[in-house]
Design a protein around this motif. Structure first.
Motif, PDB file in Angstrom:
ATOM      1  N   LYS A 127      -1.985  30.015  33.777  1.00  0.00           N
ATOM      2  CA  LYS A 127      -0.758  30.297  33.214  1.00  0.00           C
ATOM      3  C   LYS A 127      -0.051  31.497  33.264  1.00  0.00           C
ATOM      4  O   LYS A 127      -0.757  32.509  33.482  1.00  0.00           O
ATOM      5  CB  LYS A 127      -0.735  29.777  31.631  1.00  0.00           C
ATOM      6  CG  LYS A 127      -1.137  28.425  31.335  1.00  0.00           C
ATOM      7  CD  LYS A 127      -0.697  27.906  29.997  1.00  0.00           C
ATOM      8  CE  LYS A 127      -0.840  26.498  29.722  1.00  0.00           C
ATOM      9  NZ  LYS A 127      -0.569  26.093  28.474  1.00  0.00           N
ATOM     10  N   ILE A 156       2.649   4.657  43.347  1.00  0.00           N
ATOM     11  CA  ILE A 156       3.932   4.824  43.005  1.00  0.00           C
ATOM     12  C   ILE A 156       4.802   5.114  44.120  1.00  0.00           C
ATOM     13  O   ILE A 156       5.798   4.378  44.409  1.00  0.00           O
ATOM     14  CB  ILE A 156       4.106   5.879  42.001  1.00  0.00           C
ATOM     15  CG1 ILE A 156       3.193   5.689  40.787  1.00  0.00           C
ATOM     16  CG2 ILE A 156       5.496   6.495  41.729  1.00  0.00           C
ATOM     17  CD1 ILE A 156       3.206   6.723  39.902  1.00  0.00           C
ATOM     18  N   PRO A 215      -9.334  35.759  33.401  1.00  0.00           N
ATOM     19  CA  PRO A 215     -10.800  35.236  33.935  1.00  0.00           C
ATOM     20  C   PRO A 215     -10.511  33.765  34.139  1.00  0.00           C
ATOM     21  O   PRO A 215      -9.741  33.161  33.998  1.00  0.00           O
ATOM     22  CB  PRO A 215     -11.606  35.312  32.699  1.00  0.00           C
ATOM     23  CG  PRO A 215     -10.834  35.340  31.491  1.00  0.00           C
ATOM     24  CD  PRO A 215      -9.605  35.969  31.778  1.00  0.00           C
ATOM     25  N   LEU A 233     -18.963  -0.592  62.022  1.00  0.00           N
ATOM     26  CA  LEU A 233     -18.349   0.495  61.360  1.00  0.00           C
ATOM     27  C   LEU A 233     -18.215   1.565  62.372  1.00  0.00           C
ATOM     28  O   LEU A 233     -18.797   1.645  63.258  1.00  0.00           O
ATOM     29  CB  LEU A 233     -19.096   0.862  60.378  1.00  0.00           C
ATOM     30  CG  LEU A 233     -19.364  -0.064  59.146  1.00  0.00           C
ATOM     31  CD1 LEU A 233     -20.604   0.443  57.936  1.00  0.00           C
ATOM     32  CD2 LEU A 233     -18.193  -0.421  58.484  1.00  0.00           C
ATOM     33  N   ILE A 234     -17.063   2.294  62.179  1.00  0.00           N
ATOM     34  CA  ILE A 234     -16.677   3.254  63.017  1.00  0.00           C
ATOM     35  C   ILE A 234     -17.801   4.311  63.367  1.00  0.00           C
ATOM     36  O   ILE A 234     -17.941   4.917  64.278  1.00  0.00           O
ATOM     37  CB  ILE A 234     -15.397   4.256  62.478  1.00  0.00           C
ATOM     38  CG1 ILE A 234     -14.798   5.013  63.507  1.00  0.00           C
ATOM     39  CG2 ILE A 234     -15.548   5.089  61.281  1.00  0.00           C
ATOM     40  CD1 ILE A 234     -14.037   4.422  64.449  1.00  0.00           C
ATOM     41  N   THR A 235     -18.609   4.497  62.328  1.00  0.00           N
ATOM     42  CA  THR A 235     -19.688   5.397  62.294  1.00  0.00           C
ATOM     43  C   THR A 235     -20.757   5.050  63.241  1.00  0.00           C
ATOM     44  O   THR A 235     -21.291   5.578  64.319  1.00  0.00           O
ATOM     45  CB  THR A 235     -20.498   5.529  60.770  1.00  0.00           C
ATOM     46  OG1 THR A 235     -20.560   4.381  60.303  1.00  0.00           O
ATOM     47  CG2 THR A 235     -19.846   6.541  60.105  1.00  0.00           C
ATOM     48  N   ASP A 244       8.815   7.605  35.888  1.00  0.00           N
ATOM     49  CA  ASP A 244      10.257   8.226  34.938  1.00  0.00           C
ATOM     50  C   ASP A 244      10.553   9.553  35.380  1.00  0.00           C
ATOM     51  O   ASP A 244      11.625   9.866  35.170  1.00  0.00           O
ATOM     52  CB  ASP A 244       9.784   8.056  33.400  1.00  0.00           C
ATOM     53  CG  ASP A 244       9.123   6.739  32.839  1.00  0.00           C
ATOM     54  OD1 ASP A 244       9.623   5.835  33.318  1.00  0.00           O
ATOM     55  OD2 ASP A 244       8.186   6.894  32.195  1.00  0.00           O
ATOM     56  N   LEU A 295     -14.515   8.738  52.372  1.00  0.00           N
ATOM     57  CA  LEU A 295     -15.693   8.098  52.450  1.00  0.00           C
ATOM     58  C   LEU A 295     -15.975   7.918  53.838  1.00  0.00           C
ATOM     59  O   LEU A 295     -17.146   8.258  54.411  1.00  0.00           O
ATOM     60  CB  LEU A 295     -15.613   6.476  52.030  1.00  0.00           C
ATOM     61  CG  LEU A 295     -15.974   6.368  50.297  1.00  0.00           C
ATOM     62  CD1 LEU A 295     -15.910   4.937  50.300  1.00  0.00           C
ATOM     63  CD2 LEU A 295     -17.622   6.601  50.090  1.00  0.00           C
ATOM     64  N   MET A 296     -15.070   7.673  54.821  1.00  0.00           N
ATOM     65  CA  MET A 296     -15.042   7.373  56.099  1.00  0.00           C
ATOM     66  C   MET A 296     -15.470   8.937  56.551  1.00  0.00           C
ATOM     67  O   MET A 296     -16.390   9.152  57.611  1.00  0.00           O
ATOM     68  CB  MET A 296     -13.787   7.093  56.802  1.00  0.00           C
ATOM     69  CG  MET A 296     -14.056   6.871  58.124  1.00  0.00           C
ATOM     70  SD  MET A 296     -12.471   6.991  59.040  1.00  0.00           S
ATOM     71  CE  MET A 296     -12.357   8.616  59.496  1.00  0.00           C
ATOM     72  N   ASN A 349       0.238  -0.876  43.634  1.00  0.00           N
ATOM     73  CA  ASN A 349       0.631   0.033  42.409  1.00  0.00           C
ATOM     74  C   ASN A 349       0.657   1.369  42.822  1.00  0.00           C
ATOM     75  O   ASN A 349       0.826   2.145  42.040  1.00  0.00           O
ATOM     76  CB  ASN A 349      -0.242  -0.326  41.289  1.00  0.00           C
ATOM     77  CG  ASN A 349      -0.668  -1.727  41.397  1.00  0.00           C
ATOM     78  OD1 ASN A 349       0.229  -2.658  41.340  1.00  0.00           O
ATOM     79  ND2 ASN A 349      -1.821  -2.043  40.899  1.00  0.00           N
ATOM     80  N   LEU A 364     -11.063  29.895  34.657  1.00  0.00           N
ATOM     81  CA  LEU A 364     -11.377  28.809  33.662  1.00  0.00           C
ATOM     82  C   LEU A 364     -12.451  27.882  34.067  1.00  0.00           C
ATOM     83  O   LEU A 364     -12.759  27.408  35.298  1.00  0.00           O
ATOM     84  CB  LEU A 364     -10.080  28.027  33.235  1.00  0.00           C
ATOM     85  CG  LEU A 364      -9.019  29.198  33.013  1.00  0.00           C
ATOM     86  CD1 LEU A 364      -7.602  28.393  32.792  1.00  0.00           C
ATOM     87  CD2 LEU A 364      -9.235  29.800  31.460  1.00  0.00           C
ATOM     88  N   ALA A 365     -12.980  27.305  32.868  1.00  0.00           N
ATOM     89  CA  ALA A 365     -14.030  26.304  33.250  1.00  0.00           C
ATOM     90  C   ALA A 365     -13.412  25.130  33.918  1.00  0.00           C
ATOM     91  O   ALA A 365     -14.247  24.173  34.694  1.00  0.00           O
ATOM     92  CB  ALA A 365     -14.597  25.863  31.821  1.00  0.00           C
ATOM     93  N   THR A 366     -12.181  24.815  33.795  1.00  0.00           N
ATOM     94  CA  THR A 366     -11.392  23.775  34.500  1.00  0.00           C
ATOM     95  C   THR A 366     -11.277  23.843  35.881  1.00  0.00           C
ATOM     96  O   THR A 366     -10.890  23.096  36.570  1.00  0.00           O
ATOM     97  CB  THR A 366     -10.246  23.589  33.973  1.00  0.00           C
ATOM     98  OG1 THR A 366      -9.558  24.684  33.576  1.00  0.00           O
ATOM     99  CG2 THR A 366     -10.128  22.681  32.572  1.00  0.00           C
ATOM    100  N   ALA A 369      11.413   2.110  38.956  1.00  0.00           N
ATOM    101  CA  ALA A 369      10.616   1.240  37.965  1.00  0.00           C
ATOM    102  C   ALA A 369       9.134   1.725  37.637  1.00  0.00           C
ATOM    103  O   ALA A 369       8.792   1.722  36.436  1.00  0.00           O
ATOM    104  CB  ALA A 369      10.512  -0.162  38.604  1.00  0.00           C
ATOM    105  N   LEU A 370       8.523   2.321  38.687  1.00  0.00           N
ATOM    106  CA  LEU A 370       6.937   2.600  38.252  1.00  0.00           C
ATOM    107  C   LEU A 370       7.034   4.303  37.826  1.00  0.00           C
ATOM    108  O   LEU A 370       6.045   4.472  37.640  1.00  0.00           O
ATOM    109  CB  LEU A 370       6.271   2.450  39.769  1.00  0.00           C
ATOM    110  CG  LEU A 370       6.186   1.306  40.171  1.00  0.00           C
ATOM    111  CD1 LEU A 370       5.119   1.279  41.127  1.00  0.00           C
ATOM    112  CD2 LEU A 370       5.495   0.379  38.954  1.00  0.00           C
TER     113      LEU A 370
END
Lengths: 366, 197, 205
Positions: free
Chosen positions: A112, A207, A87, A317-319, A177, A341-342, A205, A89-91, A174-175
């Motif tokens: 799964k 990755i 069935p 703004l583009i809009t 593993d 957003l755009m 930041n 799933l709620a997720t 570095a950022l």
């Protein structure tokens, strides 16, 4: 001193005991017997059970697009499961429309593999391959957008349609593993199958963007897979409105290069939004396409031009700019690419101008 | 403090000292997963089970390991590790035993590990010097109380979503907090029956 | 450049990215003590300490943590910081420590700390992670301090024990009880979302 040792000892004992218990439990309890997955009733692959479908397919070199790495937070990795998934799933429900739920669409990162599965995936995902490529050129388009040209080595050619994207594998550095994948639209004309161009904007930041901007050098090897996506020109005769911002330029550029090469006569306008002059790029190329395609107009707009820019083009703004230029969009078709957003704001403007929802196509860069 | 019996503590943990409505514990999941009754029921059941079980486990660890070795100050780390390990173990077992149960409850288990209500129960139990049975009663009661609160909340929010116009600034968490406050007022009516503090 | 970025991170955590407004996260452990301003302040100082130092520590360790046990290491580091706060309070302010009861320990399960550790500390150099943790803690704290002021003032007519509202003031005792916390926080979010953040919503594109 002995107190300290005792405390550390007890803590370690508790932790180690529980870790061992969990490893033992995993070995005893989790069912990892082989299961078969039938894809599109044509191909059968065998995978060990107990893992998410997305990961199981990836091990078998079938790449379902996904942006969040299987945490159920992007909703991209949809596949249709005909039987064996159990069935809903709620997720998963937040990502699926009512029709999708009825027709058995599931998020492959949440399902799964517990039984034999029959699934259906878009045929073009079978065309998805993993490629080895080499960085041919690296150039700065703006202060934060780089153009990367990748020369394909193995397989030596890629077949894609203008508007599609590929996933770049970022090796551990570095950022990160573990290797991660990030999606980027191809910005070059599909008529050159031996190399592709990407336009990658630096996100602090991020990755992958940090890797491309700070670590990648010409001559480096890159692993990518693709092509993915259904974003691209629909073969109608309607007037076209393209809207993009930032690195949203990429898929639109691929579409325009192809239109210029095939001398596509459809009337089209391209609104490109940027903050200031230093964020504009490829303007000369767009002007060249204007001379090659008489029916094409490029309209760059700056939302916050510097006084030093001496900007005389569109501002706002583009809009707002789209709102000023487009009067009646009932017969037109729009292709949008950029930040969520755009895109949401532009859809609203186009709807107000009478464009039907089904004529608006977009590619959101989350 | 006189010795309260198992059922007294269970009752008061559900009604007079509801862990969510008087101690604000478990707010994140309470606000995030209370849109639908079905989800709330699954999460509430999972929380009840885990609080009851971990309160016993943590009581045993506390009484037989931490106190004799004079390591009471390590209780935060030990409790959270025990809870995390237990939740992972239960997730594996449920997945193996019954798929419908896993689909109804198991998928919520990863969300529970960092639910403060569960750690909160273990900490309250230590502070109040409960005996084994009192701890069990309190753990079960607190979990059931939390489940009751989130179920009531989900029922109200489902109705709200259908027919009410909510001011824009209050959409989502804002209105949920107002409902929770009203529920807390209603639960204050139980005060005076029995108190844990 | 770095200084500028530090400042941006600082500002965002206090304003537009403030987790309490944006997702109403992590209020569990602290809302319970907001009926008395003094306790709230102690709790908030503890929280700022934990967020800043756990971010710093995890950032220093970020290239050494095996991905499989990442969450475990995060929890352990945060728990150690919380234990430091707990021991300190027990030693120097035993009465406050008693009043705060289990809530100091519950800082461990505060989603905000975990969230910043995951999102910032594991991918950024130490200094910026420290600044991020510090400002996230402060951004979170000032909301709770405002709530504590309102609750204590209306509930007891006093702030920090100093009577401000005169002898004729009738105490709204509900404010220092559980429902008051819910209502004050809800109104606070309403004000922020309804008036203060509205201009930000229009600035799309």
């Amino acid at each position: 001193m002995s107190d300290l040792l005792l405390a550390v000892g007890i803590l370690c004992a508790i932790n180690t005991g529980l870790a061992l218990l969990l490893m033992l439990a995993e070995a005893v309890i989790v069912d990892t017997r082989d299961r078969s997955i039938t894809i599109n009733d044509t191909q059968i692959v065998t995978v060990p059970g107990g893992r998410p479908l997305l990961a199981a397919l990836k091990d078998r070199k079938i790449f379902i697009p996904s942006a969040c790495g299987g945490r159920g937070s992007c909703g991209l990795c949809k596949v249709t499961v005909i039987e064996g998934a159990g069935p809903l799933l709620a997720t998963e429900t937040p990502w699926l429309t009512a029709e999708e739920q009825k027709s058995g669409v599931r998020l492959s990162c949440q399902v799964k593999v517990r039984r034999d599965l029959r699934i259906r995936i878009p045929e073009e995902l079978f065309a998805v391959k993993q490629y080895q490529a080499e960085v041919a050129t690296l150039s700065d388009l703006t202060h934060d957008i780089k153009q990367v040209t990748l020369k394909l080595l193995d397989p030596p050619e890629i077949t894609f349609t203008a508007g599609q994207f590929v996933q770049i594998e970022v090796p551990p550095y570095a950022l990160t593993d573990e290797p991660i994948y990030r999606a980027y639209s191809v910005a070059s004309d599909p008529c050159q199958p031996s190399q592709i161009e990407l336009e990658i904007r630096y996100v602090p930041n991020g990755i992958c963007t940090t890797y491309v901007h700070k670590h990648l050098k010409v001559g480096d090897r890159v692993t990518l897979n693709g092509p993915y996506g259904t974003f691209g020109l629909r073969p109608t005769g309607r007037e076209l409105i393209f809207i993009a911002g930032g690195s949203g330029m990429a898929p639109i550029r691929a579409i325009l290069l192809e239109m210029a090469r095939t001398q596509n006569p459809r009337p089209c306008r391209y609104f490109f939004g940027a903050r200031a002059k230093r964020d504009l790029f490829l303007v000369e190329e767009m002007r060249r396409i204007e001379t090659e395609l008489p029916s094409f107009r490029f309209i760059p707009a700056l939302s916050a031009p510097d006084p030093d820019d001496r900007w005389e083009g569109e501002t706002g703004l583009i809009t707002e700019v789209v709102g000023r230029h487009v009067t009646n969009a009932a017969q037109a078709e729009a292709y949008l690419c950029g930040s969520p957003l755009m895109i949401d704001a532009c859809i609203q403007v186009l709807r107000e101008k009478g464009m039907p929802e089904e004529n608006i196509f977009y590619d959101k860069f989350a | 403090m006189e010795q309260l019996g198992f059922f007294t503590i269970l009752f008061s943990a559900v009604f007079t000292n509801n862990i969510l409505l008087t101690n604000y514990l478990g707010m994140c999941s309470f606000l995030g997963c209370s849109r639908e009754i079905k989800t709330a029921l699954g999460l509430g059941t999972a929380v009840s089970f885990v609080t009851a079980a971990t309160s016993i486990l943590n009581w045993l660890v506390y009484a037989y390991i931490l106190v004799p070795f004079d390591l009471v100050y390590l209780r935060f780390i030990v409790f959270i590790v025990v809870i995390a390990a237990f939740v992972q173990l239960v997730e594996m077992i449920i997945e193996r035993v019954s798929e419908p149960l896993y689909n109804a409850l198991g998928i919520f288990l990863p969300l529970i590990t960092v639910n403060c209500a569960i750690l909160g129960v273990s900490l309250f139990m230590v502070i109040r010097n409960y005996t084994f049975w009192q701890a069990f009663g309190y753990g079960l009661g607190a979990g059931l109380g939390w489940a009751l609160a989130i179920l009531a909340m989900a029922g109200i929010r489902q109705r709200l979503a259908q027919r009410s116009r909510i001011p824009r600034g209050l959409e989502g968490p804002g209105i949920a907090l107002i409902i929770a406050g009203t529920m807390a007022l209603a639960f204050m009516g139980f005060n005076g029956m029995v108190s844990l503090n | 450049m770095t200084a500028k970025r530090n400042w941006t991170v600082f500002k965002e955590n206090l304003g537009t990215q403030n987790p309490v407004f944006v997702q109403v996260l992590g209020i569990c452990s602290t809302l319970a003590v907001t009926n008395v301003l003094r306790n709230t302040l102690v709790m908030c100082l503890g929280l700022v300490f934990v967020t800043a130092l756990s971010n710093l520590t995890l950032s220093l360790l970020r290239n050494r943590i095996p991905p499989r046990i990442r969450m475990m290491v995060e929890v352990l580091v945060i728990a150690c910081m919380v234990i430091l706060v707990d021991i300190y309070l027990k030693a120097f302010y035993p009465d406050i420590s008693r009043q705060l009861g289990p809530y100091v320990g519950l800082i461990i399960t505060n989603c905000i700390i975990m969230g910043h550790a995951e999102a910032v500390a594991l991918t950024n150099p130490p200094l910026i992670s420290f600044v991020d943790g510090l400002s996230a803690g402060i951004g979170y704290s000032y909301v709770l301090l405002v709530i504590a002021c309102v609750r204590e003032l209306l509930g007891t007519g006093a702030i920090w024990g100093l009577p401000l509202l005169g002898p004729n003031w009738t105490n709204w005792s509900v404010m220092v009880m559980a429902p008051g916390g819910f209502f004050v926080l809800a109104v606070f979010i309403w004000i922020i979302k309804g008036w203060v953040m509205r201009p930000a919503r229009k600035a799309g594109a």
